[in-house]
Design a protein around this motif. Structure first.
Motif, PDB file in Angstrom:
ATOM      1  N   ASN A  13       0.846  -1.263  -0.029  1.00 48.69           N
ATOM      2  CA  ASN A  13       0.007  -0.011   0.012  1.00 48.69           C
ATOM      3  C   ASN A  13       0.726   1.401  -0.067  1.00 48.69           C
ATOM      4  O   ASN A  13       0.556   2.120   0.836  1.00 48.69           O
ATOM      5  N   MET A  14       1.751   1.298  -1.026  1.00 49.39           N
ATOM      6  CA  MET A  14       2.723   2.403  -1.026  1.00 49.39           C
ATOM      7  C   MET A  14       2.257   3.152  -2.313  1.00 49.39           C
ATOM      8  O   MET A  14       2.335   2.644  -3.356  1.00 49.39           O
ATOM      9  N   SER A  15       2.274   4.587  -1.943  1.00 48.92           N
ATOM     10  CA  SER A  15       1.773   5.342  -3.160  1.00 48.92           C
ATOM     11  C   SER A  15       3.035   5.704  -4.238  1.00 48.92           C
ATOM     12  O   SER A  15       4.339   5.471  -3.488  1.00 48.92           O
ATOM     13  N   PHE A  19       6.880   6.297  -2.249  1.00 48.42           N
ATOM     14  CA  PHE A  19       7.916   5.802  -2.847  1.00 48.42           C
ATOM     15  C   PHE A  19       9.201   6.876  -3.230  1.00 48.42           C
ATOM     16  O   PHE A  19      10.262   6.702  -2.832  1.00 48.42           O
ATOM     17  N   ILE A  20       8.595   7.865  -3.993  1.00 43.85           N
ATOM     18  CA  ILE A  20       9.695   8.756  -4.319  1.00 43.85           C
ATOM     19  C   ILE A  20      10.157   9.559  -3.186  1.00 43.85           C
ATOM     20  O   ILE A  20      11.381   9.944  -3.157  1.00 43.85           O
ATOM     21  N   ARG A  24      14.100   9.884  -2.337  1.00 42.56           N
ATOM     22  CA  ARG A  24      14.979  11.077  -2.041  1.00 42.56           C
ATOM     23  C   ARG A  24      15.583  10.928  -0.673  1.00 42.56           C
ATOM     24  O   ARG A  24      16.628  11.462  -0.690  1.00 42.56           O
ATOM     25  N   LYS A  25      15.045  10.528   0.338  1.00 42.26           N
ATOM     26  CA  LYS A  25      15.801  10.418   1.653  1.00 42.26           C
ATOM     27  C   LYS A  25      16.871   9.447   1.675  1.00 42.26           C
ATOM     28  O   LYS A  25      17.896   9.753   2.253  1.00 42.26           O
ATOM     29  N   ALA A  62      15.215  -1.502  -0.932  1.00 39.40           N
ATOM     30  CA  ALA A  62      15.219  -1.469   0.485  1.00 39.40           C
ATOM     31  C   ALA A  62      13.941  -0.449   0.882  1.00 39.40           C
ATOM     32  O   ALA A  62      13.455  -1.060   1.665  1.00 39.40           O
ATOM     33  N   VAL A  63      13.655   0.265  -0.233  1.00 40.05           N
ATOM     34  CA  VAL A  63      12.209   1.043   0.325  1.00 40.05           C
ATOM     35  C   VAL A  63      11.066   0.040   0.230  1.00 40.05           C
ATOM     36  O   VAL A  63      10.280   0.081   0.973  1.00 40.05           O
ATOM     37  N   LEU A  64      10.995  -1.021  -0.853  1.00 36.77           N
ATOM     38  CA  LEU A  64       9.947  -2.108  -0.939  1.00 36.77           C
ATOM     39  C   LEU A  64      10.138  -3.222  -0.053  1.00 36.77           C
ATOM     40  O   LEU A  64       9.487  -4.169  -0.111  1.00 36.77           O
TER      41      LEU A  64
END
Length: 74
Positions: A13-15, A19-20, A24-25, A62-64
């Motif tokens: 459930n990530m938009s 994600f962006i 960016r972080k 890593a984000v996902l």
């Protein structure tokens, strides 16, 4: 058709904006994060093309919360 990244983001459930923001972080530029979101890297033979490098795919993984290999098309 959804990109592999979009499919994986949907599962958690990530938009696109989330994600962006997470990319960016981690020091990824917004244009590159968008290319990854849209799956543009899936058509490249050389991951240095258009500034989409393997390190940025590692950040996306890593984000996902998946392995980098999960992002690479078969």
């Amino acid at each position: 058709m959804k990109s592999r990244v979009q499919e994986l983001a949907e599962r958690i459930n990530m938009s696109c904006d989330e994600f962006i923001g997470e990319m960016r972080k981690r020091g990824c530029s917004e244009p590159t994060a968008l290319k990854i979101w849209n799956g543009e890297y899936e058509n490249f033979e050389d991951y240095n093309d258009n500034n989409i490098q393997l390190s940025n795919l590692r950040k996306a993984a890593a984000v996902l919360s998946v392995g980098t290999g999960t992002l690479i098309p078969n």
